[in-house]
Design a protein around this motif. Structure first.
Motif, mmCIF file in Angstrom:
data_model
loop_
_atom_site.group_PDB
_atom_site.id
_atom_site.type_symbol
_atom_site.label_atom_id
_atom_site.label_comp_id
_atom_site.label_asym_id
_atom_site.label_seq_id
_atom_site.Cartn_x
_atom_site.Cartn_y
_atom_site.Cartn_z
ATOM 1 N N VAL A 431 41.587 43.324 44.168
ATOM 2 C CA VAL A 431 41.887 43.587 45.505
ATOM 3 C C VAL A 431 42.576 45.127 44.979
ATOM 4 O O VAL A 431 42.052 46.655 45.054
ATOM 5 C CB VAL A 431 42.933 43.440 46.562
ATOM 6 N N VAL A 432 43.226 44.773 43.755
ATOM 7 C CA VAL A 432 44.036 45.980 43.259
ATOM 8 C C VAL A 432 43.134 46.208 41.761
ATOM 9 O O VAL A 432 44.625 46.434 40.980
ATOM 10 C CB VAL A 432 45.516 45.557 43.114
ATOM 11 N N ASP A 433 41.958 46.013 41.208
ATOM 12 C CA ASP A 433 41.598 45.087 40.131
ATOM 13 C C ASP A 433 41.910 46.155 39.423
ATOM 14 O O ASP A 433 42.453 46.298 38.084
ATOM 15 C CB ASP A 433 40.561 45.239 40.412
ATOM 16 N N ASP A 434 41.342 48.252 39.609
ATOM 17 C CA ASP A 434 41.870 49.187 39.002
ATOM 18 C C ASP A 434 42.787 49.732 39.404
ATOM 19 O O ASP A 434 42.825 50.742 38.436
ATOM 20 C CB ASP A 434 40.226 50.126 39.585
ATOM 21 N N GLU A 566 38.271 32.840 39.804
ATOM 22 C CA GLU A 566 38.854 32.304 40.693
ATOM 23 C C GLU A 566 38.679 31.138 41.815
ATOM 24 O O GLU A 566 39.112 30.646 42.057
ATOM 25 C CB GLU A 566 40.006 32.663 40.108
ATOM 26 N N MET A 567 38.130 33.116 41.907
ATOM 27 C CA MET A 567 37.863 32.960 44.025
ATOM 28 C C MET A 567 36.408 31.519 44.270
ATOM 29 O O MET A 567 37.096 30.449 44.883
ATOM 30 C CB MET A 567 37.566 33.502 44.823
ATOM 31 N N GLU A 568 35.709 31.145 43.813
ATOM 32 C CA GLU A 568 35.052 30.770 43.739
ATOM 33 C C GLU A 568 34.733 29.151 43.028
ATOM 34 O O GLU A 568 34.410 28.179 43.772
ATOM 35 C CB GLU A 568 33.151 31.129 42.160
ATOM 36 N N ALA A 569 35.988 28.925 41.961
ATOM 37 C CA ALA A 569 36.124 28.006 41.237
ATOM 38 C C ALA A 569 37.409 27.207 42.449
ATOM 39 O O ALA A 569 37.146 25.888 42.867
ATOM 40 C CB ALA A 569 36.996 27.678 39.766
ATOM 41 N N THR A 597 36.491 38.597 52.858
ATOM 42 C CA THR A 597 35.355 39.581 53.262
ATOM 43 C C THR A 597 35.382 40.592 51.651
ATOM 44 O O THR A 597 34.164 40.899 50.940
ATOM 45 C CB THR A 597 35.328 40.280 54.013
ATOM 46 N N PHE A 598 36.211 40.405 51.120
ATOM 47 C CA PHE A 598 36.357 42.123 50.389
ATOM 48 C C PHE A 598 36.047 41.248 48.886
ATOM 49 O O PHE A 598 34.797 41.598 47.898
ATOM 50 C CB PHE A 598 37.556 42.492 50.172
ATOM 51 N N LEU A 599 36.545 39.516 48.410
ATOM 52 C CA LEU A 599 36.408 39.410 47.458
ATOM 53 C C LEU A 599 34.686 38.525 47.227
ATOM 54 O O LEU A 599 33.966 38.890 46.145
ATOM 55 C CB LEU A 599 36.939 38.193 47.203
ATOM 56 N N ARG A 600 34.306 38.450 47.788
ATOM 57 C CA ARG A 600 32.483 37.847 48.861
ATOM 58 C C ARG A 600 31.655 39.054 47.919
ATOM 59 O O ARG A 600 30.603 39.155 47.330
ATOM 60 C CB ARG A 600 31.862 36.978 49.379
ATOM 61 N N GLY A 601 32.648 40.503 48.790
ATOM 62 C CA GLY A 601 31.361 41.372 48.831
ATOM 63 C C GLY A 601 31.107 42.286 47.241
ATOM 64 O O GLY A 601 31.003 42.570 47.121
ATOM 65 N N THR A 602 32.611 42.031 46.555
ATOM 66 C CA THR A 602 32.451 42.610 45.312
ATOM 67 C C THR A 602 31.629 42.161 44.342
ATOM 68 O O THR A 602 30.805 41.876 43.515
ATOM 69 C CB THR A 602 34.089 42.012 44.631
ATOM 70 N N THR A 603 31.398 40.416 44.800
ATOM 71 C CA THR A 603 30.525 39.329 44.206
ATOM 72 C C THR A 603 28.997 39.570 43.695
ATOM 73 O O THR A 603 28.249 40.377 43.402
ATOM 74 C CB THR A 603 30.470 38.094 44.083
#
Length: 809
Positions: A431-434, A566-569, A597-603
């Protein structure tokens, strides 16, 4: 008369009309641009058909919107100091008065459940009725709080003493521009508290993260536009040493930026982290258009000293080539439309239209302005003979003629090393990656992760598949068992669900005994049966965590901002454990929430960007096939533009630059731009073949000599133009600037060295009749407007045909 000859006459015979039209349309687009707004929620990354998005939408229909809670925390336990607690209490009262704040919850505003034996109900009573004025009152409050395990881990950390305030914001304000002043007003109150108490305060939660990121985008947008204009102005001044050239070029790109905002307003799109990149992109892409046009004008005028003939050739010859190069660049962006990602689709549409608009502005404004300017002086064309440019081109020519074998060996080694580096690439998304690690958004988020296990909403939706089953003892025990599983993971905070309400009621039944904060057992059901149905507090609790049919319930958790991998694992390990508790035949358990939703949307976004890059290569290859009618030439022409992408991917792998939405954009953007030089070079090469009667060596060297100057100028402008992104506070945007600049620099060298080397080595194997007779003609110097039959009269702005016996120029 050919198409471009008609365009020449249309532009040069209607100069005033076209300029007035551009001014009027620019005014309209400026008005429409006022409608363009910053996006105030996380961008929609998933298509409407995605199961994760559908599940979260259904969850929101049952339990309402989530993710609008702002968190404020301090490290110290407020109950240990009367002054601190009083000011903490006052802060809560001040926050409640702010317009846009729905509820404020902290240890100073908690409630207790009290058993009313007369009416057989549990009543809500405030733990703190008034502001404490003595240490004795504070000590009584502290004891009461410690006896309420319901709040432990939610509002305070009993180990570290950290305490927080949870502020629920008005949903409508939360998703509008009014959110910015609302957050600012809250921050003012918090800062006054911090200065008064001389302690550190921390702010986080999705509303705060979104607001800060949005403001960073808004501020950087203006900075990037200003810097892009400054850098390109400086470079143009150095190259051309002409104020007219600089002013004309800057006017072209400035109008293009205004039209971009008009496009956003007209289409109803909002400014996102992607569309915010377009204005500076238009500047660094639009200026090379002007460079090619002005270079051609100066070159032509230098040859025959006829301004109108030079301008006509600029439009007719370079106009066609520039149209095609802009079209291929725009297609590199337009491929995003083929994805199912709303964010990318908007970005692709706006970028495509904006780039083509900038071309239209340039092809009209540059010739018209230069038609009114005085004839160029000798110094205005000296940039064509600059010593350093000639030296560089001579160096490239030497390599092409004498060192092709070494060139191929170095290229092969570079490819091998780059491919190995690409195997080291990692995909990530946070979410705050950048956001920089030193930014308050990140440091405060880390504080909440250390003391409260995170702030990102993580919801577990449970469908019991039968009405009233969600409240049965069996289901409640399963939820309690899942609590134990979640407690094993450091990524999750303490859960909250219907069973906490049940436990709170049991504690109240036993006169507030904290040891009784447990689920009701079978032997206690008869004692509770009269209390639970009558308690309004219980009904209020149920409405937040269970639907009216009592078939659906939820478990609310906060989680840390971990990456997509990490989320997928985590899901791969957690889902089977959930299924072992909730039999899939009797229960359907889904993990939802804005963070999911955000993290899966990123993938999903990364996968779509890979697809768009593949489509861009195929689409641009098809366009070049139409241009050159030779699949061999298309393959050879694509290689110098694909190698820079491999080099960039290898560097990312070696230096640990993760593959994420902001960095994967590099490949599509750079490929779409770099292929422009290839088209210019091959178009000139084909024209030279015709004029030199198939002398390949001579044609290659002439093409290198003529197009090399413009290619180097434009590459330098693009390199420094994209470099302005390096000052960004966003890590991804900064990486985008570095990587695109580097990729375009490598692409320039490849097009000036590798491409001509291929043409000389493979000569007649790839240079055949089909190549010299394309479906789409770009440059043909043999056809020209008959300037012998054209003249300029004082009463007409441009060419007027004369009788044959009165030929003048």
């Amino acid at each position: 008369m050919g198409f471009w000859s008609r365009i020449v006459r249309l532009i040069l015979r209607n100069r005033i009309t076209i300029l007035v039209g551009i001014v009027l349309f620019t005014s309209l687009m400026a008005f429409q641009g006022r409608k363009a707004e910053m996006i105030y929620e996380f961008p929609d990354l998933l298509p409407n058909t995605d199961s994760t998005k559908i599940a979260y939408a259904n969850f929101q229909k049952r339990f309402g919107k989530s993710g609008s809670v702002l968190l404020i925390a301090i490290e110290d336990n407020p109950t240990k100091s009367l002054s601190l607690f009083q000011n903490w209490y006052d802060l809560i009262q001040d926050l409640k008065k702010i317009d846009g704040v729905d509820t404020v919850v902290s240890v100073t505003s908690i409630f207790d459940l009290v058993k009313n034996t007369k009416d057989k109900v549990f009543e809500i009573t405030p733990v703190i009725k008034n502001r404490p004025e003595s240490e004795q009152e504070l000590e009584e409050i502290r004891i009461k709080i410690e006896r309420l395990p319901f709040y432990k881990g939610l509002l305070y950390n009993d180990s570290s003493g950290a305490s927080l305030i949870a502020i629920t914001l008005d949903h409508d304000i939360f998703h509008s521009r009014a959110r910015v002043p609302l957050i600012e007003e809250i921050e003012i109150k918090v800062n006054l508290f911090r200065e008064n108490q001389k302690i550190s305060t921390y702010i986080s939660g999705l509303p705060y993260v979104r607001t800060e990121v949005t403001e960073m985008i808004r501020k950087e947008l203006g900075v990037f536009v200003g810097l892009s204009i400054f850098v390109t102005t400086l470079l143009l001044s150095i190259f051309f040493q002409s104020a007219k050239t600089v002013i004309t070029s800057m006017l072209v790109v400035s109008v293009g930026v205004i039209w971009y905002f008009g496009i956003l307003g007209t289409l109803g799109y909002k400014i996102t982290i992607l569309t915010a990149l377009i204005p500076p992109l238009l500047i660094v892409i639009g200026v090379p258009n002007c460079i090619f046009l002005i270079n051609k004008f100066h070159s032509e005028f230098k040859d025959h000293q006829n301004k109108m003939k030079a301008l006509s050739r600029v439009i007719e010859k370079i106009g066609n080539a520039t149209l095609l190069t802009n079209f291929t660049t725009a297609c590199g962006f337009f491929t995003f439309v083929f994805t199912q990602n709303p964010l990318l689709i908007e970005f692709g549409i706006v970028a495509f239209i904006s780039i083509m608009f900038v071309f239209i502005i340039a092809i009209c404004v540059v010739p018209i302005f230069f038609s009114y300017f005085p004839d160029p002086k000798t110094r205005h064309s000296q940039h064509l003979d600059k010593h350093w440019i000639i030296s560089c081109l001579s160096f490239f020519e030497t390599i092409v003629l004498n060192h092709r074998t070494v060139t191929y060996l170095i290229t092969g080694l570079l490819i091998a090393v780059s491919v190995h580096g690409m195997t080291l690439l990692k995909t990530t998304g946070n979410v705050v990656d950048d956001v920089p690690n030193s930014h308050k958004v990140v440091t405060d988020l880390l504080f909440f992760e250390d003391h409260f296990k995170g702030v990102l909403p993580f919801e577990i939706a449970i469908d019991a598949k039968k009405p009233r089953r969600a409240t049965t003892d069996k289901t409640l025990k399963k939820i309690d068992k899942l609590y134990g599983v979640l407690a094993e993971y450091d990524e999750f905070s303490r859960p909250l669900s219907i069973i906490d309400g049940v436990k709170f009621c049991k504690q109240a039944f036993y006169n507030g005994n904290p040891k009784r904060y447990k689920l009701i057992n079978n032997g206690e059901k008869t004692m509770f049966k009269d209390y639970l149905p009558n308690s309004r507090s219980n009904q209020q609790w149920l409405s937040a965590f269970i639907d009216t049919t009592k078939q659906y319930t939820r478990i609310s958790v906060q989680m840390k901002d971990i990456g997509t991998k990490e989320m997928e694992a985590l899901f791969a390990e957690l889902n089977p454990r959930i299924d072992s508790i909730f039999n899939p035949e009797k229960y359907e358990v889904l993990i939802v929430g804005p963070s999911i939703t955000f993290l899966r949307g990123t993938t999903f976004l990364i996968e779509n960007l890979k697809l768009s890059l593949a489509i861009a290569v195929v689409l641009i290859g098809f366009i070049m096939m139409l241009l050159f009618r030779s699949w061999k030439m298309v393959v050879v022409s694509l290689i110098p533009n694909l190698i820079p992408l491999l080099v960039t991917g290898g560097i990312m792998g070696y230096f640990g630059i993760a593959l994420k939405p902001s960095t994967i954009l590099v490949f599509s953007i750079a490929f779409g731009i770099s292929v422009d030089d290839t088209i210019h070079f091959l178009a000139k090469y084909r024209q030279e073949l015709k004029q030199s009667s198939w002398q390949i060596r001579k044609s290659v060297l002439n093409a290198l000599s003529e197009t090399g100057i413009s290619m180097m100028y434009t590459s330098i402008v693009l390199f420094f133009g994209f470099s302005v992104f390096m000052i960004s506070d966003f890590g991804g945007t900064r990486a985008l600037g570095v990587l695109v600049s580097m990729t375009l620099l490598v692409a320039m060298i490849a097009n000036l060295v590798l491409l001509p080397s291929f043409l000389l080595t493979l000569d007649r194997f790839i240079t055949n009749k089909a190549f010299t007779e394309p479906l789409l003609e770009i440059i043909d110097e043999e056809e020209d407007i008959d300037l012998e039959n054209l003249t300029i009269k004082k009463d007409r702005p441009i060419f007027v045909e004369q009788p044959q016996e009165e030929k003048t120029t």
